[in-house]
Design a protein around this motif. Structure first.
Motif, PDB file in Angstrom:
ATOM      1  N   GLY A   1       0.849  -1.179   0.000  1.00 31.14           N
ATOM      2  CA  GLY A   1       0.000   0.000   0.000  1.00 31.14           C
ATOM      3  C   GLY A   1       0.887   1.231   0.000  1.00 31.14           C
ATOM      4  O   GLY A   1       1.842   1.303   0.778  1.00 31.14           O
ATOM      5  N   LYS A   2       0.581   2.204  -0.872  1.00 33.67           N
ATOM      6  CA  LYS A   2       1.420   3.401  -0.982  1.00 33.67           C
ATOM      7  C   LYS A   2       0.593   4.649  -0.716  1.00 33.67           C
ATOM      8  O   LYS A   2      -0.530   4.782  -1.199  1.00 33.67           O
ATOM      9  N   ARG A   3       1.187   5.530   0.069  1.00 33.79           N
ATOM     10  CA  ARG A   3       0.601   6.848   0.322  1.00 33.79           C
ATOM     11  C   ARG A   3       1.765   7.805   0.484  1.00 33.79           C
ATOM     12  O   ARG A   3       2.597   7.629   1.364  1.00 33.79           O
ATOM     13  N   GLY A   4       1.818   8.790  -0.385  1.00 37.21           N
ATOM     14  CA  GLY A   4       2.954   9.706  -0.371  1.00 37.21           C
ATOM     15  C   GLY A   4       4.207   8.907  -0.686  1.00 37.21           C
ATOM     16  O   GLY A   4       4.238   8.105  -1.600  1.00 37.21           O
ATOM     17  N   GLY A   5       5.242   9.078   0.111  1.00 39.14           N
ATOM     18  CA  GLY A   5       6.475   8.328  -0.100  1.00 39.14           C
ATOM     19  C   GLY A   5       6.549   7.068   0.743  1.00 39.14           C
ATOM     20  O   GLY A   5       7.567   6.391   0.748  1.00 39.14           O
ATOM     21  N   GLU A   6       5.489   6.751   1.460  1.00 38.83           N
ATOM     22  CA  GLU A   6       5.477   5.591   2.363  1.00 38.83           C
ATOM     23  C   GLU A   6       4.870   4.367   1.700  1.00 38.83           C
ATOM     24  O   GLU A   6       3.856   4.466   1.006  1.00 38.83           O
ATOM     25  N   THR A   7       5.506   3.222   1.931  1.00 32.24           N
ATOM     26  CA  THR A   7       4.967   1.946   1.463  1.00 32.24           C
ATOM     27  C   THR A   7       4.744   1.061   2.667  1.00 32.24           C
ATOM     28  O   THR A   7       5.623   0.918   3.515  1.00 32.24           O
ATOM     29  N   THR A   8       3.558   0.469   2.754  1.00 27.87           N
ATOM     30  CA  THR A   8       3.223  -0.463   3.821  1.00 27.87           C
ATOM     31  C   THR A   8       3.025  -1.834   3.204  1.00 27.87           C
ATOM     32  O   THR A   8       2.219  -1.992   2.290  1.00 27.87           O
TER      33      THR A   8
END
Length: 186
Positions: A76-83
């Motif tokens: 899952g990606k939001r902004g520069g973060e990946t979970t």
């Protein structure tokens, strides 16, 4: 020991077969803390050449088609973060990546993780990824239909074996979230 589902030549309590499991899965079984005893998790030997679902159920039992689950790694990606997260759904369904998963992870975009990332981060073989033994900080999203089954066939971390796990035990995994509608018709 006789397997609780399917027709397998060799079935063992998973704690008795730690050497047959990849390290993260063996460590999870060894340190099992759930209300379901670890001895109820069963390891069965399987032929990796029969991994295709149709061939697998022909050899090990047609009832496995309705009692098998697939574990897939998603990003899952939001902004520069990946979970990274794992999703467990019945094999007769597919993961609702763009709906349920994306919303649950609070992501703008969600997709299946590339194979090398999934295997590298889990320490498991592709086609054998299981929710047992995943990194502790990963969300483990589980379709509610999985936890309702008495036993579920999942990967063991390797393609040459499977785990038979009481469905309710999946809800006891670290960071487990049971969700309605995670698995949608294929």
């Amino acid at each position: 020991m006789r397997a609780p589902i399917g027709h397998f030549d060799h079935a063992f309590p998973a704690p008795d077969r730690l050497d047959d499991l990849v390290r993260p899965v063996a460590d999870a079984v060894r340190g099992w803390r759930g209300g379901t005893p670890a001895e109820q998790i069963v390891y069965v030997e399987t032929n990796p050449e029969w991994a295709d679902t149709a061939v697998f159920v022909e050899h090990y039992g047609k009832e496995l088609l309705d009692t098998s689950a697939n574990c897939v790694v998603v990003a899952g990606k939001r902004g520069g973060e990946t979970t990274l997260a794992a999703c467990l759904v019945l094999s007769t369904t597919r993961v609702d990546v763009n709906g349920v998963v994306r919303r649950q992870l609070g992501a703008r975009k969600a997709s299946f993780a590339p194979m090398d990332l999934a295997t590298g981060e889990t320490g498991m073989e592709y086609g054998g990824i299981t929710p047992v033994g995943l990194p502790d900080d990963w969300p483990v999203l589980i379709d509610s239909a999985v936890v309702e089954l008495p036993y579920v066939l999942v990967g063991s971390g390797r393609r040459s074996g499977k785990l038979l796990v009481p469905g309710k035990a999946f809800a006891e995994l670290p960071n487990a979230v049971v969700l309605e509608g995670l698995g949608i018709p294929a």
